[in-house]
Design a protein around this motif. Structure first.
Motif, PDB file in Angstrom:
ATOM      1  N   VAL A 298       0.830  -1.210   0.000  1.00 32.83           N
ATOM      2  CA  VAL A 298       0.000   0.000   0.000  1.00 32.83           C
ATOM      3  C   VAL A 298       0.864   1.258   0.000  1.00 32.83           C
ATOM      4  O   VAL A 298       0.563   2.243  -0.679  1.00 32.83           O
ATOM      5  CB  VAL A 298      -0.946   0.008   1.222  1.00 32.83           C
ATOM      6  CG1 VAL A 298      -1.716   1.321   1.277  1.00 32.83           C
ATOM      7  CG2 VAL A 298      -1.902  -1.176   1.146  1.00 32.83           C
ATOM      8  N   TYR A 299       1.989   1.242   0.777  1.00 31.60           N
ATOM      9  CA  TYR A 299       2.835   2.413   0.898  1.00 31.60           C
ATOM     10  C   TYR A 299       4.152   2.274   0.135  1.00 31.60           C
ATOM     11  O   TYR A 299       5.112   2.986   0.388  1.00 31.60           O
ATOM     12  CB  TYR A 299       3.153   2.685   2.371  1.00 31.60           C
ATOM     13  CG  TYR A 299       1.933   2.977   3.213  1.00 31.60           C
ATOM     14  CD1 TYR A 299       1.226   4.164   3.035  1.00 31.60           C
ATOM     15  CD2 TYR A 299       1.488   2.076   4.175  1.00 31.60           C
ATOM     16  CE1 TYR A 299       0.113   4.444   3.805  1.00 31.60           C
ATOM     17  CE2 TYR A 299       0.368   2.355   4.947  1.00 31.60           C
ATOM     18  CZ  TYR A 299      -0.318   3.531   4.754  1.00 31.60           C
ATOM     19  OH  TYR A 299      -1.421   3.814   5.508  1.00 31.60           O
ATOM     20  N   SER A 300       4.182   1.369  -0.822  1.00 35.43           N
ATOM     21  CA  SER A 300       5.438   1.095  -1.525  1.00 35.43           C
ATOM     22  C   SER A 300       5.973   2.310  -2.271  1.00 35.43           C
ATOM     23  O   SER A 300       7.179   2.435  -2.496  1.00 35.43           O
ATOM     24  CB  SER A 300       5.252  -0.065  -2.506  1.00 35.43           C
ATOM     25  OG  SER A 300       4.251   0.253  -3.466  1.00 35.43           O
ATOM     26  N   LYS A 301       5.107   3.228  -2.679  1.00 39.21           N
ATOM     27  CA  LYS A 301       5.539   4.410  -3.424  1.00 39.21           C
ATOM     28  C   LYS A 301       5.491   5.689  -2.580  1.00 39.21           C
ATOM     29  O   LYS A 301       5.604   6.797  -3.113  1.00 39.21           O
ATOM     30  CB  LYS A 301       4.683   4.579  -4.678  1.00 39.21           C
ATOM     31  CG  LYS A 301       4.838   3.438  -5.672  1.00 39.21           C
ATOM     32  CD  LYS A 301       4.030   3.688  -6.937  1.00 39.21           C
ATOM     33  CE  LYS A 301       4.219   2.555  -7.923  1.00 39.21           C
ATOM     34  NZ  LYS A 301       3.432   2.790  -9.156  1.00 39.21           N
ATOM     35  N   VAL A 302       5.322   5.529  -1.282  1.00 46.81           N
ATOM     36  CA  VAL A 302       5.264   6.681  -0.380  1.00 46.81           C
ATOM     37  C   VAL A 302       6.614   6.856   0.321  1.00 46.81           C
ATOM     38  O   VAL A 302       7.130   5.916   0.929  1.00 46.81           O
ATOM     39  CB  VAL A 302       4.151   6.505   0.678  1.00 46.81           C
ATOM     40  CG1 VAL A 302       4.182   7.678   1.663  1.00 46.81           C
ATOM     41  CG2 VAL A 302       2.789   6.400   0.017  1.00 46.81           C
ATOM     42  N   CYS A 303       7.181   8.056   0.222  1.00 49.67           N
ATOM     43  CA  CYS A 303       8.418   8.363   0.947  1.00 49.67           C
ATOM     44  C   CYS A 303       8.041   8.950   2.305  1.00 49.67           C
ATOM     45  O   CYS A 303       7.282   9.915   2.371  1.00 49.67           O
ATOM     46  CB  CYS A 303       9.264   9.371   0.166  1.00 49.67           C
ATOM     47  SG  CYS A 303       9.947   8.711  -1.362  1.00 49.67           S
ATOM     48  N   ALA A 304       8.539   8.365   3.360  1.00 52.63           N
ATOM     49  CA  ALA A 304       8.218   8.834   4.703  1.00 52.63           C
ATOM     50  C   ALA A 304       9.508   9.172   5.445  1.00 52.63           C
ATOM     51  O   ALA A 304      10.437   8.359   5.482  1.00 52.63           O
ATOM     52  CB  ALA A 304       7.432   7.772   5.469  1.00 52.63           C
ATOM     53  N   TYR A 305       9.560  10.374   6.017  1.00 47.84           N
ATOM     54  CA  TYR A 305      10.716  10.809   6.788  1.00 47.84           C
ATOM     55  C   TYR A 305      10.290  11.050   8.230  1.00 47.84           C
ATOM     56  O   TYR A 305       9.242  11.622   8.492  1.00 47.84           O
ATOM     57  CB  TYR A 305      11.304  12.097   6.208  1.00 47.84           C
ATOM     58  CG  TYR A 305      11.889  11.933   4.826  1.00 47.84           C
ATOM     59  CD1 TYR A 305      13.187  11.483   4.649  1.00 47.84           C
ATOM     60  CD2 TYR A 305      11.128  12.221   3.701  1.00 47.84           C
ATOM     61  CE1 TYR A 305      13.721  11.323   3.389  1.00 47.84           C
ATOM     62  CE2 TYR A 305      11.655  12.066   2.420  1.00 47.84           C
ATOM     63  CZ  TYR A 305      12.952  11.617   2.272  1.00 47.84           C
ATOM     64  OH  TYR A 305      13.484  11.458   1.029  1.00 47.84           O
TER      65      TYR A 305
END
Length: 345
Positions: A298-305
Motif C-alpha cells: 500500500v505504501y510502496s511508493k510513499v516516501c516517509a521521513y
C-alpha cells in the motif's frame, strides 16, 4: 605492543563508538558519563606524560566520537571543556614557574608555550576536574530544579512537549510549593508526552494531555512554556525534539515566554550550518511510527521521513536555566568563550 591500560581505554572507546553508530542510547547524559569514564581511564594510565600528549588524544577522541554520531554533541562538548581546562591549567602552572610571563595577558601567554614540557601536578589536576564534571552531570537536573520556585507560581498554566527528565524534575519541584496546571503536548509520532502526563498526574499535578495539532489553540491559556532541549547551539538557537519549533512559534505569537532547561554539557560550540538543520546534524529514525507497513505494498511508493530534531532560532527563546543559573540568550556567546577553547572556523 600497547600496555594493558591503553588496551582497556581503546576497547572502551570502541564500545562507545559502536553504541553511537548504532544509536543504542536514550539520553545525552548517558553518553556523557560513558565519555568521562573513558577519559578518566586514559588520564589515570601511563599512556601520556605531557599536556601536549593529552590534548592530542582528547582531540582525536572527540573527532572519533563526532564521526560515529554527528547528531550527538555531548561527548565532544565535554572533551572540549577538558581541553580548555588542561590548557589553562598548564599555562597557569607554567606561569607560576616563570614569573616573567605574569605580565602578559592570558591569550598571549599560551602563544609560544611548549605543551610538551612535563608538569607532574597536571595529572592530579585533570583527575580532580573529571570528578567535578562527573558530579556536575549527576546533579545537573537537581540543580536546575532548584530554580523552579522562582519561575512557576500558583494558578499558572505551563505548557511543555514530550518527555524530559529535567523538565519533569523541575515541575515536580515547583509543585511542592505552588498549585498550577500543566498542558503536555504528546510529541507525535513517539508520543512520549503520554508518559510525562501520567507521571505528573501521579504526583497530584493537574495535567492535561493534548495532540500536537492543538498547541496553537491552547497557547492563549498558557502563562509560560518550559521545555528541554538536545543541545544549545553557539548562536543561542536550539536543536530540540521535532515539534518544539511549532511550540516556540505559537508562544511568540501570544507573547508567552519560552524557558529552556539545559545542563551545561548540552551547550555546544557548533553553529547551525544553515537554517535547515536537517541538512547538517539531524537524525532520522524508522518511519514505521508513521506508516503501517504490515499492509504490504500500500505504501510502496510513499516516501516517509521521521526526523528527530527541530532547529529553533534564538529569537524565540526567552531564558535559559542552566545548572549554573539563569541566563539570557544574549549571554550564550560569553558563556561559550568561558567554557571552550578558541576554535578557528
Amino acid at each position: 605492543m600497547g600496555s594493558v591500560e591503553e588496551d582497556t581505554t581503546t576497547s572502551s572507546l570502541l564500545a562507545l563508538e559502536a553504541l553511537l553508530k548504532r544509536g543504542q542510547y536514550t539520553r545525552s547524559g548517558q553518553i556523557s558519563l560513558l565519555t568521562l569514564d573513558i577519559v578518566e581511564k586514559y588520564v589515570q594510565s601511563n599512556c601520556w606524560k605531557t599536556a601536549g600528549d593529552l590534548i592530542t588524544w582528547l582531540q582525536d577522541t572527540a573527532e572519533t566520537l563526532r564521526k560515529a554520531a554527528a547528531s550527538e554533541t555531548a561527548s565532544g562538548n565535554l572533551i572540549l571543556r577538558l581541553i580548555k581546562i588542561v590548557r589553562d591549567d598548564f599555562t597557569n602552572r607554567h606561569r607560576s614557574r616563570n614569573p616573567g610571563l605574569m605580565s602578559q595577558n592570558s591569550v598571549d601567554s599560551e602563544q609560544g608555550l611548549d605543551f610538551n614540557l612535563e608538569i607532574p601536578e597536571l595529572r592530579s589536576d585533570v583527575q580532580n576536574t573529571i570528578y567535578e564534571l562527573q558530579s556536575e552531570l549527576e546533579l545537573s537536573a537537581e540543580n536546575i530544579a532548584e530554580e523552579a520556585d522562582k519561575h512557576i507560581h500558583s494558578n499558572e498554566v505551563v505548557l511543555t512537549m514530550g518527555k524530559s527528565k529535567t523538565v519533569e524534575a523541575f515541575l515536580k519541584r515547583a509543585a511542592k510549593k505552588a498549585v498550577f496546571e500543566v498542558i503536555v503536548a504528546e510529541c507525535a509520532p513517539a508520543s512520549n508526552g503520554h508518559e510525562l502526563a501520567h507521571s505528573l498526574a501521579s504526583s497530584k499535578i493537574q495535567t492535561t494531555l493534548i495532540a500536537d495539532t492543538a498547541i496553537f489553540a491552547m497557547m492563549s491559556r498558557v502563562n509560560k512554556v518550559i521545555i528541554g532541549t538536545h543541545s544549545v547551539l553557539a548562536n543561542g538557537g536550539l536543536k530540540a525534539i521535532a515539534g518544539i519549533h511549532l511550540v516556540a512559534l505559537a508562544a511568540k505569537y501570544y507573547n508567552v515566554p519560552v524557558i529552556v532547561l539545559v545542563p551545561m554539557y548540552k551547550l555546544s560550540p557548533e553553529y547551525p550550518l544553515s537554517t535547515d538543520i536537517n541538512k547538517t546534524t539531524n537524525r532520522f529514525v524508522s518511519p514505521d511510527q508513521l506508516l503501517d507497513y504490515s499492509d504490504g505494498d500500500v505504501y510502496s511508493k510513499v516516501c516517509a521521513y521521521n526526523p528527530v530534531f527541530d532547529y529553533v532560532p534564538p529569537n524565540l527563546i526567552s531564558l535559559f536555566i542552566f545548572n549554573i543559573g539563569s541566563l539570557a540568550p544574549s549571554y550564550i556567546y560569553r558563556l561559550l568563550h568561558e567554557t571552550y577553547p578558541q576554535i578557528k572556523r
